[in-house]
Enzyme design. Structure first.
Site, PDB file in Angstrom:
ATOM      1  N   HIS A   7      42.120  12.654  24.600  1.00 51.23           N
ATOM      2  CA  HIS A   7      40.668  12.554  24.726  1.00 51.23           C
ATOM      3  C   HIS A   7      40.067  12.744  23.337  1.00 51.23           C
ATOM      4  O   HIS A   7      40.765  12.705  22.340  1.00 51.23           O
ATOM      5  CB  HIS A   7      40.162  13.626  25.701  1.00 51.23           C
ATOM      6  CG  HIS A   7      40.745  13.496  27.079  1.00 51.23           C
ATOM      7  ND1 HIS A   7      40.446  12.432  27.917  1.00 51.23           N
ATOM      8  CD2 HIS A   7      41.613  14.275  27.771  1.00 51.23           C
ATOM      9  CE1 HIS A   7      41.092  12.591  29.062  1.00 51.23           C
ATOM     10  NE2 HIS A   7      41.817  13.685  28.995  1.00 51.23           N
TER      11      HIS A   7
ATOM     12  N   CYS B 160      44.201   8.545  30.328  1.00 50.94           N
ATOM     13  CA  CYS B 160      44.412   9.601  31.308  1.00 50.94           C
ATOM     14  C   CYS B 160      44.644   9.028  32.710  1.00 50.94           C
ATOM     15  O   CYS B 160      45.702   8.485  32.977  1.00 50.94           O
ATOM     16  CB  CYS B 160      43.254  10.598  31.281  1.00 50.94           C
ATOM     17  SG  CYS B 160      43.697  12.226  31.946  1.00 50.94           S
TER      18      CYS B 160
END
Length: 225
Positions: A193, A94
């Protein structure tokens, strides 16, 4: 027992969505293969020695912390680029993924300087995020990875950077070209994630094996045969 020295880059500042679980999973799987992880946090005002580390983990955070990291990152970008270009093993998730590129534009429209170690850039979205379950296929390895995406950024890869996978379900890097993440040499980046490596053990083991192979080439094949 084989020991690997692992750098948790800005580990005291960047840990959104529990992505430190990726590092814990790497440590857990390494131990199952008889490999010891020695983890060091390298953060603000600390130098990064590209010859010291066998694996680097670079997670994400909120925009406030990432702005702070961006400023400090400029003092490390040469050494990080050297590490990557010399086949050092790195995982960027990310915000860490975004910060390894040229720049990213945050949700407020502010352009944040990256390390420029990898050839891509990230734009923002206005009043929108990519959120939901995601499935990608890595055609090079013949593996499918699953996770959860939650990001405002839209990342566009340069010609020399491969995606980590092609989107089968979800939005991916930008919602346009079906790419997700980035794979360059031995650097693996993703918006997934979950955390990513907890859900996708083949990728976890691939990363550990490469880190061992770089330092202990003979033992790598024995441990992962």
């Amino acid at each position: 027992m084989i020991e690997l020295t692992v750098c948790h880059l800005y580990g005291n500042l960047l840990n959104t969505y529990g992505d430190n679980g990726n590092l814990l999973m790497l440590k857990h799987r390494a131990k199952q293969h008889g490999i010891l992880f020695n983890i060091e946090i390298i953060s603000l005002n600390q130098s990064f020695d590209p010859s010291k580390y066998d694996l680097v983990f670079f997670g994400g955070g909120q925009d406030f912390e990432q702005r702070i990291v961006s400023l400090d990152l400029q003092t490390k970008k040469s050494d990080l680029s050297s590490y990557i270009e010399n086949d050092g093993v790195m995982v960027g998730i990310c915000g860490g993924f975004q910060l390894l590129g040229h720049y990213y534009v945050d949700a407020a429209g502010t352009k944040i300087e990256g390390a420029g170690a990898l050839d891509y850039y990230t734009l923002n979205q206005v009043n929108n995020r990519f959120i939901g379950d995601i499935v990608i296929k890595n055609e090079e390895f013949g593996e499918t990875y699953k996770g959860f995406e939650n990001h405002n950024g839209r990342t566009f890869l340069g010609d020399q950077v491969k995606p980590l996978g092609i989107v089968e379900k979800g939005q991916g890097n930008n919602g346009e070209d079906r790419t997700e993440g980035a794979h360059y040499k031995q650097t693996f980046c993703s918006y997934l994630h979950g955390p990513l490596l907890v859900q996708n053990i083949p990728l976890t083991d691939r990363i550990i094996k490469q880190a061992v192979k770089n330092r202990f080439p003979k033992q790598a094949e024995e441990l992962f045969s």
